[in-house]
Scaffold this active site. Structure first.
Site, short mmCIF file in Angstrom:
data_model
loop_
_atom_site.label_atom_id
_atom_site.label_comp_id
_atom_site.label_asym_id
_atom_site.label_seq_id
_atom_site.Cartn_x
_atom_site.Cartn_y
_atom_site.Cartn_z
N LYS A 31 0.85 -1.19 0.00
CA LYS A 31 0.00 0.00 0.00
C LYS A 31 0.88 1.24 0.00
O LYS A 31 1.78 1.39 0.82
CB LYS A 31 -0.90 0.00 1.23
CG LYS A 31 -1.93 1.11 1.21
CD LYS A 31 -2.87 1.02 2.38
CE LYS A 31 -2.32 1.65 3.62
NZ LYS A 31 -2.10 3.09 3.57
N ASP A 58 -3.49 4.22 -1.88
CA ASP A 58 -4.42 4.65 -0.82
C ASP A 58 -4.40 6.17 -0.71
O ASP A 58 -3.79 6.73 0.20
CB ASP A 58 -3.96 3.97 0.49
CG ASP A 58 -4.79 4.39 1.70
OD1 ASP A 58 -5.93 4.85 1.53
OD2 ASP A 58 -4.28 4.25 2.83
N LYS A 60 -7.38 7.92 -0.99
CA LYS A 60 -8.70 8.29 -0.44
C LYS A 60 -9.28 9.53 -1.11
O LYS A 60 -9.56 10.54 -0.45
CB LYS A 60 -8.60 8.52 1.07
CG LYS A 60 -8.08 7.33 1.87
CD LYS A 60 -8.10 7.63 3.35
CE LYS A 60 -7.55 6.51 4.20
NZ LYS A 60 -6.08 6.30 4.08
N PHE A 61 -9.50 9.44 -2.42
CA PHE A 61 -10.01 10.61 -3.14
C PHE A 61 -11.38 11.02 -2.60
O PHE A 61 -12.26 10.18 -2.35
CB PHE A 61 -10.11 10.31 -4.63
CG PHE A 61 -8.78 10.02 -5.28
CD1 PHE A 61 -7.69 10.88 -5.13
CD2 PHE A 61 -8.61 8.88 -6.06
CE1 PHE A 61 -6.46 10.61 -5.73
CE2 PHE A 61 -7.39 8.60 -6.66
CZ PHE A 61 -6.32 9.46 -6.50
N ASP A 63 -13.71 14.43 -3.56
CA ASP A 63 -13.81 15.73 -4.20
C ASP A 63 -15.05 15.70 -5.09
O ASP A 63 -15.82 14.73 -5.04
CB ASP A 63 -12.52 15.99 -5.02
CG ASP A 63 -12.16 17.47 -5.11
OD1 ASP A 63 -13.07 18.29 -5.37
OD2 ASP A 63 -10.98 17.82 -4.94
N THR A 122 -10.71 3.86 10.60
CA THR A 122 -10.55 2.99 11.76
C THR A 122 -10.02 3.73 12.99
O THR A 122 -9.98 3.19 14.08
CB THR A 122 -9.61 1.81 11.42
OG1 THR A 122 -8.48 2.33 10.72
CG2 THR A 122 -10.30 0.80 10.54
N ARG A 216 2.37 -0.42 10.81
CA ARG A 216 3.34 -0.36 11.90
C ARG A 216 3.67 -1.70 12.57
O ARG A 216 4.84 -1.91 12.92
CB ARG A 216 2.90 0.70 12.92
CG ARG A 216 3.14 2.10 12.39
CD ARG A 216 2.33 3.16 13.12
NE ARG A 216 0.92 3.03 12.83
CZ ARG A 216 -0.02 3.86 13.28
NH1 ARG A 216 0.33 4.86 14.05
NH2 ARG A 216 -1.28 3.68 12.95
O1 C5P Z 1 0.27 1.22 10.89
P1 C5P Z 1 -1.12 0.71 10.70
O2 C5P Z 1 -1.21 -0.81 10.64
O3 C5P Z 1 -2.11 1.33 11.64
O4 C5P Z 1 -1.47 1.21 9.21
C1 C5P Z 1 -2.76 1.18 8.68
C2 C5P Z 1 -2.70 1.81 7.32
O5 C5P Z 1 -4.01 1.74 6.76
C3 C5P Z 1 -2.28 3.27 7.31
O6 C5P Z 1 -1.50 3.46 6.14
C4 C5P Z 1 -3.58 4.04 7.19
O7 C5P Z 1 -3.44 5.23 6.46
C5 C5P Z 1 -4.46 3.05 6.43
N1 C5P Z 1 -5.89 3.17 6.63
C6 C5P Z 1 -6.48 3.09 7.88
N2 C5P Z 1 -7.85 3.23 8.02
C7 C5P Z 1 -8.61 3.40 6.94
C8 C5P Z 1 -8.03 3.45 5.67
C9 C5P Z 1 -6.65 3.31 5.56
O8 C5P Z 1 -5.79 2.90 8.87
N3 C5P Z 1 -9.92 3.46 7.09
#
Ligand code: C5P
Length: 247
Positions: A31, A58, A60-61, A63, A122, A216
């Site tokens: 991603k 990712d 997330k458009f 607009d 999330t 992470r």
């Molecule tokens: O580090 P972590 O496992 O929390 O990363 C989650 C990834 O998923 C991040 O890049 C975050 O931008 C992305 N994301 C998210 N929640 C969403 C959509 C994308 O955490 N609803």
């Protein structure tokens, strides 16, 4: 593991490439989010796509429909495998995104990317959602937006693992459900970080997730490859990592 999408949330392209090289055979795709895209630009997407990596772009458009359609067309031309938009952008914005992906892919004779909609981030809980003027439960808002995305003809949604079982039940077996917010059960960090609605990887797959997005717990681990392998092994051990070509 085909269902494991690793978030390359690192500062430089060099670091992201090194991670991709070391994780390619454990991951189902990578991603690229706001940080990496902003620092490295579209060339980085092309580089991974040329290596036959599945790239979830990712961005997330969110607009007006015409602007989103042109952005989705550009992302399709880059070779992205999955693209997302915010469902809160509305039905016509999502339809414009879907049409742009299909038309661009057909014109360029490539597979259309999956277009999925972010429901409720999330990192948000009910109190935070209420601060933005959305009343009711998080689950209700996720279901409302997922049904709108399905009506628009999108391939699926991004939602927390806590809503996945109900989404799977409501939206059917073919709807793609992408779940970030993976913590615990082999996906360890010191805490939840900024994620609020979390679940372990095997449980999220058991609930019906099509793909897990993990950042992470893998990229900040002392040994990223071992962390990814442990997550894949945990899912395999549960007997649930059945989609696609698991490695
Ligand atoms: O580090 P972590 O496992 O929390 O990363 C989650 C990834 O998923 C991040 O890049 C975050 O931008 C992305 N994301 C998210 N929640 C969403 C959509 C994308 O955490 N609803």
């Amino acid at each position: 593991m085909d269902q494991l999408l690793i978030a390359l949330d690192v500062p430089t392209g060099a670091q992201a490439l090194a991670l991709a090289d070391s994780l390619r055979d454990v991951a189902g795709g990578f991603k690229i989010g706001h940080r990496l895209f902003t620092t490295e630009g579209p060339d980085f997407v092309r580089t991974l796509a040329r290596s036959r990596d599945r790239v979830f772009l990712d961005l997330k458009f969110h607009d007006i429909p015409n602007t989103v359609a042109t952005a989705v067309a550009a992302a399709t031309s880059l070779g992205a495998w999955m693209i997302n938009v915010h469902a809160a952008g509305g039905l016509s914005m999502m339809q414009a995104a879907r049409d742009a992906a299909r038309e661009t892919a057909a014109a360029e004779r490539r597979e259309p990317p999956l277009v999925v909609a972010v429901t409720v981030l999330t990192s948000l809980n009910a109190a935070m959602l209420a601060e933005t003027g959305v009343r009711g439960t998080v689950v209700d808002q996720v279901m409302r937006l997922a049904e709108l995305a399905q009506t628009a003809g999108l391939d699926g949604v991004v939602a927390s693992p806590q809503e996945t079982a109900l989404l799977r039940q409501r939206c059917g077996p073919d709807f793609v459900i992408v779940t970030p917010g993976i913590r615990g059960g082999g996906a360890q960090t010191a805490g939840k970080d900024d994620q609020e609605r979390t679940m372990g990887p095997a449980e999220a797959i058991a609930a019906g997730a099509s793909y897990l997005v993990v950042g992470r717990p893998i990229i900040a681990a002392p040994n990223a490859r071992k962390a990814a392998e442990d997550i894949a092994a945990g899912v395999r051990g549960s007997g649930l990592g059945v989609r696609g070509s698991d490695s």
